[in-house]
Design a protein around this motif. Structure first.
Motif, PDB file in Angstrom:
ATOM      1  N   ALA A  50      -2.364   6.286   7.776  1.00 34.79           N
ATOM      2  CA  ALA A  50      -2.453   7.724   8.016  1.00 34.79           C
ATOM      3  C   ALA A  50      -1.372   8.485   7.246  1.00 34.79           C
ATOM      4  O   ALA A  50      -1.610   9.592   6.760  1.00 34.79           O
ATOM      5  N   VAL A  51      -0.198   7.895   7.131  1.00 35.90           N
ATOM      6  CA  VAL A  51       0.914   8.579   6.462  1.00 35.90           C
ATOM      7  C   VAL A  51       0.889   8.365   4.948  1.00 35.90           C
ATOM      8  O   VAL A  51       1.042   9.314   4.179  1.00 35.90           O
ATOM      9  N   LEU A  52       0.687   7.131   4.510  1.00 33.73           N
ATOM     10  CA  LEU A  52       0.824   6.828   3.085  1.00 33.73           C
ATOM     11  C   LEU A  52      -0.490   6.861   2.308  1.00 33.73           C
ATOM     12  O   LEU A  52      -0.479   7.192   1.125  1.00 33.73           O
ATOM     13  N   ALA A  53      -1.584   6.496   2.964  1.00 29.70           N
ATOM     14  CA  ALA A  53      -2.904   6.463   2.312  1.00 29.70           C
ATOM     15  C   ALA A  53      -2.777   5.897   0.898  1.00 29.70           C
ATOM     16  O   ALA A  53      -2.304   4.801   0.717  1.00 29.70           O
ATOM     17  N   ASN A  54      -3.171   6.669  -0.102  1.00 31.18           N
ATOM     18  CA  ASN A  54      -3.089   6.209  -1.498  1.00 31.18           C
ATOM     19  C   ASN A  54      -2.015   6.953  -2.281  1.00 31.18           C
ATOM     20  O   ASN A  54      -2.121   7.110  -3.496  1.00 31.18           O
ATOM     21  N   ALA A  55      -0.994   7.427  -1.586  1.00 25.29           N
ATOM     22  CA  ALA A  55       0.062   8.210  -2.235  1.00 25.29           C
ATOM     23  C   ALA A  55       0.835   7.346  -3.233  1.00 25.29           C
ATOM     24  O   ALA A  55       1.120   6.191  -2.967  1.00 25.29           O
ATOM     25  N   PRO A  56       1.174   7.914  -4.383  1.00 22.77           N
ATOM     26  CA  PRO A  56       2.061   7.194  -5.313  1.00 22.77           C
ATOM     27  C   PRO A  56       3.504   7.300  -4.818  1.00 22.77           C
ATOM     28  O   PRO A  56       3.861   8.266  -4.133  1.00 22.77           O
ATOM     29  N   TYR A  57       4.328   6.322  -5.155  1.00 19.45           N
ATOM     30  CA  TYR A  57       5.723   6.338  -4.732  1.00 19.45           C
ATOM     31  C   TYR A  57       6.442   7.529  -5.340  1.00 19.45           C
ATOM     32  O   TYR A  57       6.372   7.773  -6.544  1.00 19.45           O
ATOM     33  N   LYS A  58       7.115   8.287  -4.489  1.00 19.48           N
ATOM     34  CA  LYS A  58       7.985   9.386  -4.936  1.00 19.48           C
ATOM     35  C   LYS A  58       9.240   9.336  -4.085  1.00 19.48           C
ATOM     36  O   LYS A  58       9.169   9.529  -2.865  1.00 19.48           O
ATOM     37  N   HIS A  59      10.366   9.077  -4.731  1.00 20.42           N
ATOM     38  CA  HIS A  59      11.634   8.916  -4.019  1.00 20.42           C
ATOM     39  C   HIS A  59      11.926  10.088  -3.086  1.00 20.42           C
ATOM     40  O   HIS A  59      12.422   9.893  -1.969  1.00 20.42           O
ATOM     41  N   ALA A  60      11.610  11.299  -3.501  1.00 23.57           N
ATOM     42  CA  ALA A  60      11.904  12.489  -2.710  1.00 23.57           C
ATOM     43  C   ALA A  60      11.153  12.511  -1.376  1.00 23.57           C
ATOM     44  O   ALA A  60      11.579  13.182  -0.428  1.00 23.57           O
ATOM     45  N   PHE A  61      10.059  11.780  -1.257  1.00 25.90           N
ATOM     46  CA  PHE A  61       9.245  11.792  -0.042  1.00 25.90           C
ATOM     47  C   PHE A  61       9.533  10.627   0.901  1.00 25.90           C
ATOM     48  O   PHE A  61       9.048  10.608   2.035  1.00 25.90           O
ATOM     49  N   VAL A  62      10.296   9.645   0.455  1.00 24.88           N
ATOM     50  CA  VAL A  62      10.473   8.419   1.231  1.00 24.88           C
ATOM     51  C   VAL A  62      11.096   8.692   2.604  1.00 24.88           C
ATOM     52  O   VAL A  62      10.649   8.133   3.611  1.00 24.88           O
ATOM     53  N   GLY A  63      12.084   9.536   2.680  1.00 28.05           N
ATOM     54  CA  GLY A  63      12.714   9.860   3.964  1.00 28.05           C
ATOM     55  C   GLY A  63      11.719  10.431   4.958  1.00 28.05           C
ATOM     56  O   GLY A  63      11.669  10.021   6.123  1.00 28.05           O
ATOM     57  N   GLN A  64      10.908  11.365   4.508  1.00 30.48           N
ATOM     58  CA  GLN A  64       9.896  11.955   5.385  1.00 30.48           C
ATOM     59  C   GLN A  64       8.823  10.943   5.758  1.00 30.48           C
ATOM     60  O   GLN A  64       8.384  10.878   6.902  1.00 30.48           O
ATOM     61  N   TRP A  65       8.390  10.138   4.788  1.00 34.51           N
ATOM     62  CA  TRP A  65       7.370   9.123   5.070  1.00 34.51           C
ATOM     63  C   TRP A  65       7.849   8.129   6.123  1.00 34.51           C
ATOM     64  O   TRP A  65       7.101   7.797   7.040  1.00 34.51           O
ATOM     65  N   THR A  66       9.081   7.636   5.987  1.00 33.80           N
ATOM     66  CA  THR A  66       9.571   6.655   6.959  1.00 33.80           C
ATOM     67  C   THR A  66       9.636   7.282   8.350  1.00 33.80           C
ATOM     68  O   THR A  66       9.241   6.653   9.336  1.00 33.80           O
ATOM     69  N   ASN A  67      10.124   8.519   8.444  1.00 34.24           N
ATOM     70  CA  ASN A  67      10.156   9.210   9.740  1.00 34.24           C
ATOM     71  C   ASN A  67       8.763   9.373  10.313  1.00 34.24           C
ATOM     72  O   ASN A  67       8.535   9.154  11.505  1.00 34.24           O
ATOM     73  N   ASP A  68       7.816   9.783   9.474  1.00 35.43           N
ATOM     74  CA  ASP A  68       6.446   9.992   9.942  1.00 35.43           C
ATOM     75  C   ASP A  68       5.803   8.687  10.419  1.00 35.43           C
ATOM     76  O   ASP A  68       5.101   8.672  11.429  1.00 35.43           O
ATOM     77  N   VAL A  69       6.048   7.592   9.693  1.00 36.91           N
ATOM     78  CA  VAL A  69       5.473   6.298  10.091  1.00 36.91           C
ATOM     79  C   VAL A  69       6.023   5.868  11.447  1.00 36.91           C
ATOM     80  O   VAL A  69       5.257   5.522  12.352  1.00 36.91           O
TER      81      VAL A  69
END
Length: 136
Positions: A50-69
């Motif tokens: 639900a959070v990552l789906a097919n998103a490409p890696y972007k360092h700027a988003f990693v903090g938000q992604w980990t929190n969301d997961v």
């Protein structure tokens, strides 16, 4: 693709390991107080997707992604309405050939508590999530 890593249940290092199946554990504890790894694994996989789906890696988003997961996992696990406290960890790293080693050690009740680790990957990143469930 998600891969499940099933760590062995561990008690204190000095005591012999007791590994029980979920079916055997239900003889000693009420069903609602048993950590059901397959249910937790499904929730973790769905949360990562639900959070990552097919998103490409972007360092700027990693903090938000980990929190969301982790927040999505904890909310969904709490929604099971089981008498557990949950701890969820998440590591996201770019696929670049670097190695990653993690370890966890727990002192708990092997009859009721448990953990499940899920490794998820796409073309540009890895995500490793571990969910711990501790019966109240």
């Amino acid at each position: 693709r998600a891969h499940s890593v099933r760590p062995r249940d561990r008690g204190c290092a000095e005591e012999p390991q007791r590994i029980m199946t979920e079916a055997a554990a239900t003889e000693e504890a009420p069903e609602e107080a048993i950590f059901v790894g397959d249910d937790v694994e499904a929730i973790v996989k769905e949360s990562i997707d639900a959070v990552l789906a097919n998103a490409p890696y972007k360092h700027a988003f990693v903090g938000q992604w980990t929190n969301d997961v982790v927040e999505t996992c904890v909310k969904r696990l709490a929604g099971l309405n089981k008498p557990f406290k949950y701890v969820v960890t998440c590591v996201i790293m770019q696929r670049n050939g670097a190695g990653l080693h993690t370890a966890a050690s727990c002192f708990w009740d092997n009859d009721t508590d448990g953990s499940r680790t899920v490794r998820w990957e796409n073309k540009s990143m890895y995500c490793v999530v571990t969910a711990f469930g501790l019966a109240l």
